[in-house]
Write a protein that holds these residues in place. Structure first.
Motif, PDB file in Angstrom:
ATOM      1  N   TYR A 172       0.843  -1.201   0.000  1.00  0.00           N
ATOM      2  CA  TYR A 172       0.000   0.000   0.000  1.00  0.00           C
ATOM      3  C   TYR A 172       0.875   1.247   0.000  1.00  0.00           C
ATOM      4  CZ  TYR A 172      -3.010   3.609   1.987  1.00  0.00           C
ATOM      5  OH  TYR A 172      -3.669   4.770   2.210  1.00  0.00           O
ATOM      6  N   SER A 210     -15.094  -5.490 -13.307  1.00  0.00           N
ATOM      7  CA  SER A 210     -13.787  -5.910 -12.816  1.00  0.00           C
ATOM      8  C   SER A 210     -13.915  -7.093 -11.849  1.00  0.00           C
ATOM      9  CB  SER A 210     -13.092  -4.731 -12.131  1.00  0.00           C
ATOM     10  OG  SER A 210     -11.829  -5.127 -11.663  1.00  0.00           O
ATOM     11  N   ARG A 211     -14.959  -7.072 -11.028  1.00  0.00           N
ATOM     12  CA  ARG A 211     -15.186  -8.226 -10.144  1.00  0.00           C
ATOM     13  C   ARG A 211     -15.435  -9.483 -10.976  1.00  0.00           C
ATOM     14  NH1 ARG A 211     -17.972  -4.139  -7.196  1.00  0.00           N
ATOM     15  NH2 ARG A 211     -20.011  -4.763  -7.995  1.00  0.00           N
ATOM     16  N   HIS A 226     -12.132 -10.812 -12.357  1.00  0.00           N
ATOM     17  CA  HIS A 226     -11.176 -11.353 -11.393  1.00  0.00           C
ATOM     18  C   HIS A 226     -11.728 -12.510 -10.572  1.00  0.00           C
ATOM     19  CE1 HIS A 226      -9.349  -7.445 -12.337  1.00  0.00           C
ATOM     20  NE2 HIS A 226      -8.225  -8.082 -12.110  1.00  0.00           N
ATOM     21  N   ARG A 254      -3.427  -1.582  -3.991  1.00  0.00           N
ATOM     22  CA  ARG A 254      -4.729  -1.399  -3.331  1.00  0.00           C
ATOM     23  C   ARG A 254      -5.624  -2.518  -3.847  1.00  0.00           C
ATOM     24  NH1 ARG A 254      -6.058   3.851  -1.312  1.00  0.00           N
ATOM     25  NH2 ARG A 254      -4.458   5.431  -1.771  1.00  0.00           N
ATOM     26  N   LEU A 255      -5.852  -3.525  -2.996  1.00  0.00           N
ATOM     27  CA  LEU A 255      -6.652  -4.672  -3.466  1.00  0.00           C
ATOM     28  C   LEU A 255      -8.092  -4.276  -3.766  1.00  0.00           C
ATOM     29  CD1 LEU A 255      -5.175  -7.593  -1.341  1.00  0.00           C
ATOM     30  CD2 LEU A 255      -5.002  -7.270  -3.805  1.00  0.00           C
ATOM     31  N   ARG A 256      -8.540  -3.147  -3.241  1.00  0.00           N
ATOM     32  CA  ARG A 256      -9.904  -2.708  -3.540  1.00  0.00           C
ATOM     33  C   ARG A 256     -10.062  -2.223  -4.987  1.00  0.00           C
ATOM     34  NH1 ARG A 256     -12.302   1.315   0.666  1.00  0.00           N
ATOM     35  NH2 ARG A 256     -14.015   1.085  -0.792  1.00  0.00           N
ATOM     36  N   ARG A 257      -8.928  -1.930  -5.653  1.00  0.00           N
ATOM     37  CA  ARG A 257      -9.031  -1.436  -7.039  1.00  0.00           C
ATOM     38  C   ARG A 257      -9.803  -2.400  -7.940  1.00  0.00           C
ATOM     39  NH1 ARG A 257      -3.194  -0.514  -7.403  1.00  0.00           N
ATOM     40  NH2 ARG A 257      -3.048   1.463  -6.317  1.00  0.00           N
ATOM     41  N   THR A 258      -9.462  -3.671  -7.849  1.00  0.00           N
ATOM     42  CA  THR A 258     -10.106  -4.651  -8.754  1.00  0.00           C
ATOM     43  C   THR A 258     -11.523  -5.005  -8.305  1.00  0.00           C
ATOM     44  OG1 THR A 258      -9.021  -6.429  -7.532  1.00  0.00           O
ATOM     45  CG2 THR A 258      -7.952  -5.687  -9.564  1.00  0.00           C
ATOM     46  N   ARG A 259     -11.879  -4.530  -7.087  1.00  0.00           N
ATOM     47  CA  ARG A 259     -13.243  -4.797  -6.604  1.00  0.00           C
ATOM     48  C   ARG A 259     -14.193  -3.643  -6.862  1.00  0.00           C
ATOM     49  NH1 ARG A 259     -11.228  -5.796  -0.707  1.00  0.00           N
ATOM     50  NH2 ARG A 259      -9.804  -7.523  -1.132  1.00  0.00           N
ATOM     51  N   ALA A 260     -13.688  -2.567  -7.467  1.00  0.00           N
ATOM     52  CA  ALA A 260     -14.438  -1.311  -7.471  1.00  0.00           C
ATOM     53  C   ALA A 260     -15.661  -1.333  -8.388  1.00  0.00           C
ATOM     54  CB  ALA A 260     -13.507  -0.160  -7.846  1.00  0.00           C
ATOM     55  N   SER A 261     -15.654  -2.172  -9.403  1.00  0.00           N
ATOM     56  CA  SER A 261     -16.818  -2.171 -10.304  1.00  0.00           C
ATOM     57  C   SER A 261     -17.176  -3.599 -10.714  1.00  0.00           C
ATOM     58  CB  SER A 261     -16.531  -1.313 -11.541  1.00  0.00           C
ATOM     59  OG  SER A 261     -15.311  -1.721 -12.097  1.00  0.00           O
TER      60      SER A 261
END
Ligand code: PBG
Length: 331
Positions: free
Chosen positions: A5, A19-20, A23, A9-16
């Motif tokens: 960090y 993208s979810r 992945h 930022r692991l939340r990047r790939t979860r943001a939309s």
């Protein structure tokens, strides 16, 4: 881990959502499901099972309709269990060997109607046919004897294979039954009949509603701890699985399901063979009860649990929610 960090930022790939989707590591599809069904006598009969809300016993015509429904939903296999009339039960479970019993009639009818569009898995064990509700033959002390039981299970398996069963699934937990059944299938012109062994089957509190469904609940005295496994043991499950594979099983099963994900994971890592989970009747009933009590949304609950089996390494799951889950997955 390649970075830290804030570079990572692991939340990047979860943001939309796109993208979810991209992945997502584990995929659940209708092709991962096996649908257990209960067969009963008569025609045009549907008998709801009180302890399994939403599950019924069907007469053979209804079973064929369910099989066609499964094909349409993309479910590749159904598992059959009979509700044997009390008058056809006996100490030795001889009805299991009747070529015209409910299982054989249902299997033939499905194969006539659907051919190779669907696999029929049949359970090998004597409990749906015995007057005492145990899976095998008893000696005078009430102990379930191993070798004499295996001899009957072999005949039961051949009876099912002759009726057209695609997968023989011994759920009895006798020692040596997989080898005996495999040899009998080889010697009787059934080289392509599969064996899915209930290898790690635990003496579980989760089977109650199933015993109601097949009509053995009220008959069973005592428990099945002298043959089904101790829930405390996982090393022993690896030995059971190793034995069944050596004896000729094509795939193995862990049962019940969710409480034994560690066993599923270990089996898959260790043996690299197809592993199936049986999400049993009590697990189904608890999802329904939880949803009815407002604990969580039913569909979300059941899909999360089914996905967990895939993530743990399962090739597929036997679940009473199969048709409903397939409808959800098919959108
Ligand atoms: C019996 C058998 C059982 C189940 C499948 N085959 C019950 C038992 O061992 O008493 C349980 C399935 C379920 O609970 O859904 N050989």
């Amino acid at each position: 881990m390649t970075s830290a960090y804030p570079n990572l930022r692991l939340r990047r790939t979860r943001a939309s959502a796109w993208s979810r989707a991209l992945h997502r590591e584990t995929l659940l599809t209708p092709a991962d499901l096996i649908w257990p069904l209960f067969v009963t006598d008569g025609s045009g009969v549907e008998e709801p099972v009180a302890s399994l809300p939403g599950v019924s016993r069907w007469s053979v015509d209804g079973i064929v309709a369910r099989a066609k429904e499964a094909v349409a939903l993309g479910i590749p296999c159904i598992a059959l269990f009979p509700h044997t009339q009390p008058g056809r039960r006996s100490d030795d479970g001889a009805e299991a060997l009747n070529p015209d019993n409910l299982m054989c009639r249902a299997t033939k009818a499905i194969k006539d109607a659907c051919g190779s569009d669907i696999g029929v898995l049949t359970d090998v064990a004597l409990d749906p046919y015995t007057s005492h509700g145990q899976d095998g033959l008893l000696d005078d002390s009430g102990y379930v004897v191993n070798d004499d039981t295996v001899a009957v299970l072999v005949d039961q398996a051949l009876n099912q294979a002759n009726a057209g069963a695609d997968v023989i699934a011994p759920s009895d937990m006798m020692d040596g039954r997989v080898r005996a059944i495999r040899m009998a299938l080889e010697m009787n012109a059934h080289p392509n009949v599969q064996i899915m062994a209930y290898s790690a089957k635990y003496a579980s509190a989760f089977y109650g509603p199933f015993r109601d469904a097949v009509g053995s609940g009220g008959l069973l005295k005592g428990d099945k701890k002298s043959y089904q496994m101790d829930p405390a043991n996982a090393d022993e499950a690896m030995r059971e699985i190793a034995l069944d594979l050596a004896e000729g099983a094509d795939s193995v099963m862990v049962k019940p399901g969710l409480a034994y994900l560690d066993v599923i994971w270990r089996a898959k890592q260790r043996f690299e063979v197809p592993v199936f989970a049986y999400q049993v009747s009590g697990e189904y009933a608890l999802i329904e009860a939880g949803a009815a009590a407002g604990v969580a949304d039913r569909d979300a609950l059941l899909m999360e649990k089914l996905l967990a089996f895939k993530r743990a390494g399962c090739s597929g799951v036997l679940t009473y929610h199969a048709a409903h889950a397939a409808r959800l997955l098919n959108g």
